[in-house]
Design a protein around this motif. Structure first.
Motif, PDB file in Angstrom:
ATOM      1  N   ILE A 173      17.905  54.958 -21.331  1.00  0.00           N
ATOM      2  CA  ILE A 173      17.798  55.684 -20.065  1.00  0.00           C
ATOM      3  C   ILE A 173      16.334  56.004 -19.756  1.00  0.00           C
ATOM      4  O   ILE A 173      15.877  55.876 -18.611  1.00  0.00           O
ATOM      5  N   ALA A 174      15.567  56.406 -20.787  1.00  0.00           N
ATOM      6  CA  ALA A 174      14.141  56.682 -20.577  1.00  0.00           C
ATOM      7  C   ALA A 174      13.413  55.415 -20.131  1.00  0.00           C
ATOM      8  O   ALA A 174      12.532  55.461 -19.266  1.00  0.00           O
ATOM      9  N   ARG A 175      13.802  54.282 -20.705  1.00  0.00           N
ATOM     10  CA  ARG A 175      13.176  53.012 -20.312  1.00  0.00           C
ATOM     11  C   ARG A 175      13.540  52.662 -18.872  1.00  0.00           C
ATOM     12  O   ARG A 175      12.687  52.183 -18.100  1.00  0.00           O
ATOM     13  N   LEU A 176      14.784  52.886 -18.474  1.00  0.00           N
ATOM     14  CA  LEU A 176      15.205  52.618 -17.097  1.00  0.00           C
ATOM     15  C   LEU A 176      14.415  53.475 -16.111  1.00  0.00           C
ATOM     16  O   LEU A 176      13.996  52.993 -15.044  1.00  0.00           O
ATOM     17  N   GLN A 177      14.195  54.730 -16.456  1.00  0.00           N
ATOM     18  CA  GLN A 177      13.423  55.609 -15.576  1.00  0.00           C
ATOM     19  C   GLN A 177      11.972  55.136 -15.465  1.00  0.00           C
ATOM     20  O   GLN A 177      11.370  55.192 -14.388  1.00  0.00           O
ATOM     21  N   THR A 215      16.352  49.795  -9.802  1.00  0.00           N
ATOM     22  CA  THR A 215      16.740  50.760  -8.772  1.00  0.00           C
ATOM     23  C   THR A 215      18.043  51.427  -9.194  1.00  0.00           C
ATOM     24  O   THR A 215      18.992  50.732  -9.597  1.00  0.00           O
ATOM     25  N   GLU A 216      18.089  52.770  -9.107  1.00  0.00           N
ATOM     26  CA  GLU A 216      19.335  53.492  -9.385  1.00  0.00           C
ATOM     27  C   GLU A 216      20.130  53.572  -8.086  1.00  0.00           C
ATOM     28  O   GLU A 216      19.847  54.400  -7.214  1.00  0.00           O
ATOM     29  N   GLN A 217      21.121  52.691  -7.956  1.00  0.00           N
ATOM     30  CA  GLN A 217      21.882  52.607  -6.707  1.00  0.00           C
ATOM     31  C   GLN A 217      22.744  53.839  -6.491  1.00  0.00           C
ATOM     32  O   GLN A 217      22.917  54.299  -5.362  1.00  0.00           O
ATOM     33  N   ALA A 264      20.361  48.799 -10.934  1.00  0.00           N
ATOM     34  CA  ALA A 264      20.196  47.393 -10.562  1.00  0.00           C
ATOM     35  C   ALA A 264      18.843  46.909 -11.090  1.00  0.00           C
ATOM     36  O   ALA A 264      17.799  47.480 -10.755  1.00  0.00           O
ATOM     37  N   ILE A 265      18.891  45.863 -11.918  1.00  0.00           N
ATOM     38  CA  ILE A 265      17.666  45.298 -12.488  1.00  0.00           C
ATOM     39  C   ILE A 265      17.171  44.187 -11.581  1.00  0.00           C
ATOM     40  O   ILE A 265      17.906  43.249 -11.267  1.00  0.00           O
ATOM     41  N   HIS A 266      15.944  44.287 -11.132  1.00  0.00           N
ATOM     42  CA  HIS A 266      15.390  43.297 -10.218  1.00  0.00           C
ATOM     43  C   HIS A 266      15.245  41.944 -10.910  1.00  0.00           C
ATOM     44  O   HIS A 266      14.983  41.870 -12.118  1.00  0.00           O
ATOM     45  N   ALA A 267      15.371  40.882 -10.150  1.00  0.00           N
ATOM     46  CA  ALA A 267      15.326  39.530 -10.707  1.00  0.00           C
ATOM     47  C   ALA A 267      13.963  39.198 -11.312  1.00  0.00           C
ATOM     48  O   ALA A 267      13.859  38.400 -12.242  1.00  0.00           O
TER      49      ALA A 267
END
Length: 650
Positions: free
Chosen positions: A278-282, A291-293, A299-302
């Motif tokens: 979660i810290a890495r996602l932030q 992006t946190e939809q 959502a991980i960008h391509a």
């Protein structure tokens, strides 16, 4: 139903509603979550490469690492299969020279090659035995905890012994340990022959997974499993890193169509690292890569993976530049070859390998513009030709050469004449006219060997109307990588200031020191030019008139002649042969004995049995060492011929 009917019963699954890779990917993802080791990527590769299990080790690859737990020690192995016929005859020697270079051992000295039973491997004998090999394996073994292993040699020998057991053959290899980075590692060069003399074929499965698993098993046996604290500290370091990390690989593996849901993150096997994920996602969200939809759904960008990998490379480059400059204040820049790229001139502040597996080198140039430039070199560039402190010029090969434009502009009805060019050069102030024409002739000789121009007679050349474009295409194809590095002087400017010979500093004096910055290396060059002017005045080759320096006529030719005369005296005393000076336009022939490096450049020694001549050296003749060759001199340049007068021209 009878017993015989039961025996004949077979399950016949219907056609899946979803066809193609998407269905296969979902099945494999669910199997992976249930504990299977198959992955969509591996399955896809296996589907595209039905021969992936051909060769030795494919059975061992299925069982290697079967007992490894999640807390096993991690080891990265990079492997490259080299086709020696395509790589060239000098590929093995160049790679061994790279990995045995200075500054890589534990004390900062030269690397020492070793083998299965010796700490001092005979590399010459290894190269000789490898001469007829079809291929070769080059490995980099990098344990995550190599610093704790302490004895990488013994570790490597144990690893290679396990590989011999897996592959069912004795292996012939040499290795060099490198301690010059924050992650010590070992380079292994493995011959492509088994113990029967046949080609050694290793299964793709074993190269991709088996070797790494064996290395991980061995490291875990030596150091024990990673503790929970070590695992947590390792993941914590990855949270804020601007590079592709193991946490990012976990995110990529768990995402479905680029989406991470709360259910995916709540799986029991991710509980240990859930907070770090979660810290890495932030962190990636702040970087604009995820992006946190909605709460808990990401959502991980391509472009996340290529962006992070590029950031990691750029960070490595910045650290390399900062270390090379040693605290000296410089603006940092990366040379990007292209249409808009400007040539840079400076001294070599540092050099090394950016990719040790593929022998891709780099230079750090302390430029005359006051900047420190990182230059990525084409593959297989010989770093030895650029000594520390040497002055070089770096250009993008996509740009049109000024010499090609000049030749095309002077050509009349497709013919370029050196006498006409010399007359025009004499009327223009600046460089030595003979040197200007000689530089253009050297370029024409290179283009002639490529079949772009034709020499009609001495000093007369047939050139195509689109010479600039064809010359640019030739440079780009020849150099690969889009970068051309021209060695201007192997001497540092401090030594150039007081040496007899035609130096790069002399050319700057003739040109008025244009393009020199006020800071950094540019400022140092300005100071060196003043020292050079004083030295030339002492030698009677310059005169100071107030703030102005008047240089002697034909300065470069005079300096070159004095240096050649002094070098010839030493060779004559050593060999007992008479020196035969070479006049402009003269043809000389003899056996190419050796080359000598002078301040005026590199020169070849041609021996005709009674005397010798010194003529400007070119790389094209090095393969003719000990053979009869001939050359026609044009100023400081010349055209070479193989054999005697009737021989083939080069």
């Amino acid at each position: 139903m009878s017993r015989s009917d039961d025996d004949r019963f077979r399950v016949r699954p219907g056609t899946p509603k979803q066809r193609g890779d998407r269905f296969i990917t979902q099945v494999l993802r669910q199997a992976s979550k249930a504990g299977a080791k198959a992955t969509p990527k591996a399955a896809s590769k296996a589907g595209r490469q039905p021969g992936a299990r051909l060769g030795r080790g494919h059975v061992a690859a299925r069982f290697a690492g079967a007992r490894l737990a999640p807390n096993a020690r991690r080891v990265a192995i990079k492997a490259r299969l080299v086709n020696l016929a395509k790589a060239g005859a000098r590929s093995t020697a160049a790679h061994l020279r790279y990995i045995e270079r200075e500054g890589v051992d534990r004390q900062g000295g030269r690397g020492r090659a070793y083998g299965p039973t010796t700490d001092a491997a005979d590399l010459d004998a290894f190269k000789e035995r490898s001469q007829d090999d079809r291929h070769q394996f080059r490995l980099i073994v990098s344990p995550e905890d190599a610093g704790q292993l302490d004895d990488l040699r013994t570790y490597t020998r144990h690893l290679m012994a396990r590989m011999e057991a897996d592959l069912g053959t004795r292996l012939e290899w040499v290795a060099v340990d490198h301690w010059n980075t924050d992650n010590p590692h070992t380079h292994v060069v493995l011959r492509g022959k088994d113990d029967t003399g046949k080609d050694l074929i290793i299964a793709r499965d074993y190269i991709a997974e088996g070797m790494r698993m064996r290395a991980s098993e061995l490291a875990t046996e030596w150091l024990g499993p990673r503790t929970e604290l070590e695992i947590q500290r390792g993941m914590a370091r990855e949270v804020d890193q601007e590079r592709w990390t193991s946490l990012d690989r976990t995110l990529q593996r768990e995402a479905v169509d680029g989406l991470l849901t709360p259910q995916a993150l709540a799986q029991p096997r991710l509980q240990r690292q859930r907070q770090m994920i979660i810290a890495r996602l932030q962190r990636l969200q702040r970087m604009g890569l995820v992006t946190e939809q909605q709460p808990g759904t990401w959502a991980i960008h391509a472009d996340a993976e290529p962006t992070l990998r590029a950031l990691g490379e750029r960070g490595d480059i910045i650290r390399t530049l900062q270390w090379a400059m040693g605290g000296r204040q410089r603006e940092l820049a990366v040379f990007e070859p292209g249409e808009e790229a400007r040539a840079i001139v400076g001294r070599v502040a540092d050099k090394g390998l950016a990719d040790e597996l593929y022998d891709k080198g780099y230079l750090v140039i302390d430029g005359t513009d006051g900047k420190a430039h990182y230059v990525a070199l084409p593959p297989r560039t010989e770093l030895e030709q650029f000594p520390a402190g040497a002055v070089v010029e770096v250009k993008g090969t996509t740009e049109v050469r000024a010499a090609d434009c000049t030749i095309a502009a002077l050509a009349v009805d497709g013919l370029y004449r050196t006498d006409q060019h010399l007359a025009l050069a004499q009327a223009a102030p600046g460089r030595d006219p003979a040197e200007v024409v000689a530089a253009h002739v050297r370029r024409l000789e290179a283009l002639r060997r490529a079949g772009i121009v034709e020499r009609i007679a001495e000093g007369i050349w047939q050139v195509p109307p689109d010479l600039p474009d064809r010359g640019r295409q030739h440079d780009a194809q020849r150099l690969g990588g889009g970068v051309a590095v021209d060695l201007k002087s192997h001497l540092p400017i401090e030594r150039q200031a007081r040496v007899i010979g035609a130096t790069w500093l002399d050319q700057q004096l003739i040109g008025g020191g244009q393009g020199l910055g006020e800071l950094g290396f540019g400022s140092e060059v300005r100071s060196a030019l003043q020292q050079r002017a004083d030295f030339l005045a002492e030698q009677g080759l310059a005169e100071r008139r107030g703030q102005r320096v008047v240089l002697a006529r034909n300065l470069l030719a005079t300096l070159r002649g004095r240096e050649l005369a002094k070098a010839a005296e030493g060779i004559a005393a050593e060999t007992g042969l008479e020196h035969r000076p070479v006049a402009d336009g003269q043809r000389v022939a003899g056996t190419y004995r050796r080359s000598i490096q002078l301040a005026s450049g590199r020169f070849a020694v041609l021996d005709d049995g009674l005397g010798f001549s010194l003529v400007p050296w070119k790389p094209v003749i090095e393969q003719r060492l000990g053979q009869q060759i001939a050359a026609t001199v044009h100023g400081s340049g010349l055209s070479w011929e193989i054999g005697r007068k009737q021989g083939q021209s080069i």
